[in-house]
Enzyme design. Sequence first.
Site, PDB file in Angstrom:
ATOM      1  N   ASP A 158       0.813  -1.212   0.000  1.00 54.77           N
ATOM      2  CA  ASP A 158       0.000   0.000   0.000  1.00 54.77           C
ATOM      3  C   ASP A 158       0.847   1.262   0.000  1.00 54.77           C
ATOM      4  O   ASP A 158       2.059   1.240   0.239  1.00 54.77           O
ATOM      5  CB  ASP A 158      -0.902   0.035   1.246  1.00 54.77           C
ATOM      6  CG  ASP A 158      -2.108  -0.866   1.110  1.00 54.77           C
ATOM      7  OD1 ASP A 158      -2.363  -1.340  -0.012  1.00 54.77           O
ATOM      8  OD2 ASP A 158      -2.790  -1.093   2.117  1.00 54.77           O
TER       9      ASP A 158
ATOM     10  N   LYS B 255      -3.641   3.502  -2.486  1.00 54.64           N
ATOM     11  CA  LYS B 255      -4.848   4.299  -2.714  1.00 54.64           C
ATOM     12  C   LYS B 255      -4.710   5.613  -1.963  1.00 54.64           C
ATOM     13  O   LYS B 255      -4.609   5.650  -0.746  1.00 54.64           O
ATOM     14  CB  LYS B 255      -6.092   3.542  -2.228  1.00 54.64           C
ATOM     15  CG  LYS B 255      -6.427   2.326  -3.073  1.00 54.64           C
ATOM     16  CD  LYS B 255      -7.723   1.674  -2.643  1.00 54.64           C
ATOM     17  CE  LYS B 255      -7.558   0.944  -1.334  1.00 54.64           C
ATOM     18  NZ  LYS B 255      -8.786   0.195  -0.958  1.00 54.64           N
TER      19      LYS B 255
ATOM     20  N   MET C  39      -8.525   9.253   9.171  1.00 52.55           N
ATOM     21  CA  MET C  39      -9.044   9.651   7.855  1.00 52.55           C
ATOM     22  C   MET C  39     -10.099  10.757   7.999  1.00 52.55           C
ATOM     23  O   MET C  39     -11.098  10.781   7.285  1.00 52.55           O
ATOM     24  CB  MET C  39      -9.649   8.440   7.123  1.00 52.55           C
ATOM     25  CG  MET C  39      -8.666   7.318   6.896  1.00 52.55           C
ATOM     26  SD  MET C  39      -9.442   5.837   6.198  1.00 52.55           S
ATOM     27  CE  MET C  39     -10.404   5.243   7.609  1.00 52.55           C
TER      28      MET C  39
END
Length: 349
Positions: free
Chosen positions: A33, A55, A170
């Site tokens: 990742d 991502k 996030m």
Amino acid sequence: MKVYLIGAGPGDPGLLTIKGKDVLQKADVVVYDYLASDALLGYARPDAERVYVGKIAGNHALSQDGINKLIVEKAKEGKIVARLKGGDPYIFGRGGEEAEELLAAGVPFEEIPGISSTIAGPAYAGIPLTHRNFSSSVTLITGHENPDKPGSVHNWKALAASANTLVFVMGMKNLPDIARNLIEAGLPADTPAALVHWGTTAKHRSLAATIGTLPEEAVKNGFTNPSVIVVGKVVSLHDRLNWFEQKPLLGRSVVVTRAREQASGLAAQLAELGAEVIQFPTIDIRPLADYADVDAAVRDLPRYDWLIFTSANGVKCFWERLEAQGLDARALHGLQVAAIGPATAQAVR
């Protein structure tokens, strides 16, 4: 065939578990990742296939469905797959979804837990998530959803009244809404709150304020994702326990150009001082195809007056050829030896 869902930790490569490292060293394929440290790829076999599936908001190298399909396909080729995920795979990492896909496809798997950024980032910023005087529980919350949407999974009144530590991940885009909802639900606006950006890495920095002022301070100080939001009285310990940000090279990047096999010591020292170490070897040390000329010179040492070494590599390779001829240090009798390096060269008999 087998897939290992490995927690890469929060960014500091030293926080990878020993089991995670062992699996990386034997894997045929490493699927990694955006938040997985590049340094960890150095543990993979040189011939291992490396596939980036990071991502970032608005820029996905591969969709989640695509990632699921990829790890299943690689495993069914009979390969050992290391799925390297930032933090812990099962804490806001969608590792559970990947495990379900593997189970449905009949692919054996293991989950290797990692140290979550929700814990490590605040810890490096001097914020213990629990403390006898301030908080006896922690709530981990995703800040990715729209706090105003109907049917929000968050019970803002319960969160505001809990008197524990709240950790949002996030959530930078929604920070103003998070702060507003907590205050409207009854959380005092002067409750300590903090941001930890790129926690545990050389890019690490933190900001302590209150939940009422944090959105404005975040903009003023340029805080963006990836940042962890911490709310609670434990944040009051930030200024006293903030050990990581005292490192003198934190925030600096240093390029090390030595051969990779010789750079580890220097790289470790720089990293310990807080630097981001970028290894960019400008030379590559390889064995000669034919050592006949070198071996002949080693056997003929008595006819020389001086033996001069211009690098540590020269010393190492010379000694290997000396031993290959069945010789030892006695073969240097009568020679003057000089070494050229950082210290002043000295000749010895």
